[in-house]
Design a protein around this motif. Structure first.
Motif, mmCIF file in Angstrom:
data_model
loop_
_atom_site.group_PDB
_atom_site.id
_atom_site.type_symbol
_atom_site.label_atom_id
_atom_site.label_comp_id
_atom_site.label_asym_id
_atom_site.label_seq_id
_atom_site.Cartn_x
_atom_site.Cartn_y
_atom_site.Cartn_z
ATOM 1 N N ASN A 41 20.522 53.144 30.672
ATOM 2 C CA ASN A 41 21.169 54.092 29.766
ATOM 3 C C ASN A 41 20.250 55.214 29.306
ATOM 4 O O ASN A 41 20.657 56.370 29.262
ATOM 5 C CB ASN A 41 21.729 53.366 28.544
ATOM 6 N N GLU A 42 19.032 54.890 28.935
ATOM 7 C CA GLU A 42 18.103 55.909 28.448
ATOM 8 C C GLU A 42 17.796 56.936 29.529
ATOM 9 O O GLU A 42 17.794 58.141 29.274
ATOM 10 C CB GLU A 42 16.809 55.264 27.953
ATOM 11 N N PHE A 43 17.531 56.467 30.740
ATOM 12 C CA PHE A 43 17.242 57.371 31.849
ATOM 13 C C PHE A 43 18.419 58.305 32.113
ATOM 14 O O PHE A 43 18.259 59.517 32.254
ATOM 15 C CB PHE A 43 16.895 56.579 33.115
ATOM 16 N N ALA A 60 22.115 66.794 46.585
ATOM 17 C CA ALA A 60 22.478 65.487 46.029
ATOM 18 C C ALA A 60 23.880 65.540 45.412
ATOM 19 O O ALA A 60 24.306 66.554 44.872
ATOM 20 C CB ALA A 60 21.464 65.059 44.990
ATOM 21 N N TYR A 61 24.565 64.412 45.499
ATOM 22 C CA TYR A 61 25.877 64.244 44.893
ATOM 23 C C TYR A 61 25.758 63.153 43.845
ATOM 24 O O TYR A 61 25.213 62.079 44.106
ATOM 25 C CB TYR A 61 26.907 63.851 45.963
ATOM 26 N N PHE A 62 26.268 63.414 42.647
ATOM 27 C CA PHE A 62 26.186 62.468 41.542
ATOM 28 C C PHE A 62 27.579 62.093 41.072
ATOM 29 O O PHE A 62 28.446 62.960 40.925
ATOM 30 C CB PHE A 62 25.451 63.089 40.346
ATOM 31 N N LEU A 63 27.770 60.812 40.822
ATOM 32 C CA LEU A 63 28.977 60.311 40.174
ATOM 33 C C LEU A 63 28.503 59.592 38.921
ATOM 34 O O LEU A 63 27.685 58.675 39.000
ATOM 35 C CB LEU A 63 29.748 59.350 41.083
ATOM 36 N N ILE A 64 28.998 60.042 37.764
ATOM 37 C CA ILE A 64 28.578 59.467 36.497
ATOM 38 C C ILE A 64 29.765 58.761 35.873
ATOM 39 O O ILE A 64 30.878 59.313 35.812
ATOM 40 C CB ILE A 64 28.039 60.555 35.526
ATOM 41 N N ILE A 65 29.520 57.542 35.411
ATOM 42 C CA ILE A 65 30.546 56.738 34.769
ATOM 43 C C ILE A 65 30.026 56.343 33.395
ATOM 44 O O ILE A 65 28.887 55.885 33.267
ATOM 45 C CB ILE A 65 30.854 55.463 35.584
ATOM 46 N N TYR A 66 30.857 56.549 32.378
ATOM 47 C CA TYR A 66 30.528 56.062 31.042
ATOM 48 C C TYR A 66 31.643 55.142 30.601
ATOM 49 O O TYR A 66 32.810 55.531 30.567
ATOM 50 C CB TYR A 66 30.377 57.209 30.037
ATOM 51 N N ASP A 67 31.301 53.902 30.291
ATOM 52 C CA ASP A 67 32.258 52.912 29.821
ATOM 53 C C ASP A 67 32.126 52.817 28.306
ATOM 54 O O ASP A 67 31.102 52.357 27.799
ATOM 55 C CB ASP A 67 31.992 51.560 30.484
ATOM 56 N N ARG A 96 29.735 50.706 26.179
ATOM 57 C CA ARG A 96 28.788 51.750 25.787
ATOM 58 C C ARG A 96 27.639 51.864 26.786
ATOM 59 O O ARG A 96 26.474 51.917 26.420
ATOM 60 C CB ARG A 96 28.277 51.524 24.365
ATOM 61 N N ASN A 97 28.018 51.896 28.068
ATOM 62 C CA ASN A 97 27.040 51.969 29.145
ATOM 63 C C ASN A 97 27.318 53.140 30.071
ATOM 64 O O ASN A 97 28.464 53.443 30.380
ATOM 65 C CB ASN A 97 27.056 50.686 29.988
ATOM 66 N N PHE A 98 26.227 53.745 30.523
ATOM 67 C CA PHE A 98 26.276 54.762 31.563
ATOM 68 C C PHE A 98 25.937 54.125 32.902
ATOM 69 O O PHE A 98 25.133 53.186 32.967
ATOM 70 C CB PHE A 98 25.215 55.851 31.328
ATOM 71 N N PHE A 99 26.512 54.690 33.965
ATOM 72 C CA PHE A 99 26.162 54.325 35.331
ATOM 73 C C PHE A 99 26.088 55.604 36.129
ATOM 74 O O PHE A 99 26.948 56.469 36.003
ATOM 75 C CB PHE A 99 27.196 53.373 35.942
ATOM 76 N N LEU A 100 25.065 55.725 36.922
ATOM 77 C CA LEU A 100 24.882 56.907 37.747
ATOM 78 C C LEU A 100 24.773 56.463 39.193
ATOM 79 O O LEU A 100 23.955 55.601 39.519
ATOM 80 C CB LEU A 100 23.616 57.656 37.315
ATOM 81 N N LEU A 101 25.621 57.018 40.028
ATOM 82 C CA LEU A 101 25.559 56.773 41.462
ATOM 83 C C LEU A 101 25.149 58.076 42.110
ATOM 84 O O LEU A 101 25.672 59.139 41.763
ATOM 85 C CB LEU A 101 26.909 56.316 42.000
ATOM 86 N N GLU A 159 33.733 44.616 38.075
ATOM 87 C CA GLU A 159 33.985 43.596 37.068
ATOM 88 C C GLU A 159 32.838 43.452 36.076
ATOM 89 O O GLU A 159 33.060 43.328 34.884
ATOM 90 C CB GLU A 159 34.265 42.252 37.738
ATOM 91 N N ALA A 160 31.624 43.482 36.564
ATOM 92 C CA ALA A 160 30.477 43.262 35.691
ATOM 93 C C ALA A 160 30.092 44.494 34.888
ATOM 94 O O ALA A 160 29.549 44.381 33.798
ATOM 95 C CB ALA A 160 29.281 42.799 36.514
ATOM 96 N N SER A 161 30.374 45.675 35.402
ATOM 97 C CA SER A 161 29.823 46.885 34.801
ATOM 98 C C SER A 161 30.816 47.747 34.028
ATOM 99 O O SER A 161 30.456 48.314 33.008
ATOM 100 C CB SER A 161 29.171 47.738 35.889
ATOM 101 N N PHE A 162 32.041 47.883 34.505
ATOM 102 C CA PHE A 162 32.992 48.764 33.841
ATOM 103 C C PHE A 162 34.420 48.311 34.132
ATOM 104 O O PHE A 162 34.647 47.482 34.993
ATOM 105 C CB PHE A 162 32.801 50.232 34.245
ATOM 106 N N SER A 163 35.356 48.866 33.391
ATOM 107 C CA SER A 163 36.753 48.443 33.509
ATOM 108 C C SER A 163 37.358 48.844 34.850
ATOM 109 O O SER A 163 36.893 49.779 35.499
ATOM 110 C CB SER A 163 37.577 49.064 32.375
ATOM 111 N N SER A 164 38.407 48.152 35.219
ATOM 112 C CA SER A 164 39.065 48.465 36.489
ATOM 113 C C SER A 164 39.716 49.847 36.442
ATOM 114 O O SER A 164 39.755 50.550 37.446
ATOM 115 C CB SER A 164 40.082 47.392 36.854
ATOM 116 N N ARG A 165 40.212 50.270 35.275
ATOM 117 C CA ARG A 165 40.802 51.602 35.144
ATOM 118 C C ARG A 165 39.743 52.686 35.389
ATOM 119 O O ARG A 165 39.982 53.661 36.094
ATOM 120 C CB ARG A 165 41.428 51.765 33.762
#
Length: 110
Positions: free
Chosen positions: A8-10, A38-45, A49-54, A78-84
């Protein structure tokens, strides 16, 4: 090369530097953007309250990387963010694949 980052901090610091922080943290956010090659996909749940960066470093050279990003989202759903939220991320990636495929077909034909 595909990267999946969940620090999250990064991610927060990265998005702040890029000027791409979400305007609100009360709802799930999924967005993508390109920076150089580079291509970035950012997800915030918002619930967790977590960020994920692909990140894909070579999606322009190897279109399979976008499909691999879809697999990463599905594997971590399942472990990281909602199915929606995952479905929204997958839709963005599928749209990007279609866009890239149509653009490469246009250039190949001319």
């Amino acid at each position: 090369m595909i990267s999946f980052i969940s620090n999250n901090e990064f991610i927060y610091d990265f998005l702040e530097k890029e000027g791409r922080l979400p305007s609100a943290f009360s709802a799930d956010v999924v967005f993508d953007y390109e920076n150089e090659d580079a291509y970035f996909l950012i997800i915030y749940d918002s619930v967790k309250r977590n960020f994920f960066l692909l990140k894909s470093d070579a999606y322009m050279q190897d279109m399979r990387e976008l499909s691999m990003l879809i697999e990463v989202v599905q594997e971590n759903m399942e472990a990281s963010f909602s199915s929606r939220t995952a479905q929204k991320a997958i839709q963005i990636l599928e749209d990007k694949i279609q866009y890239c495929n149509s653009r490469s077909s246009f250039f190949d034909a001319h």
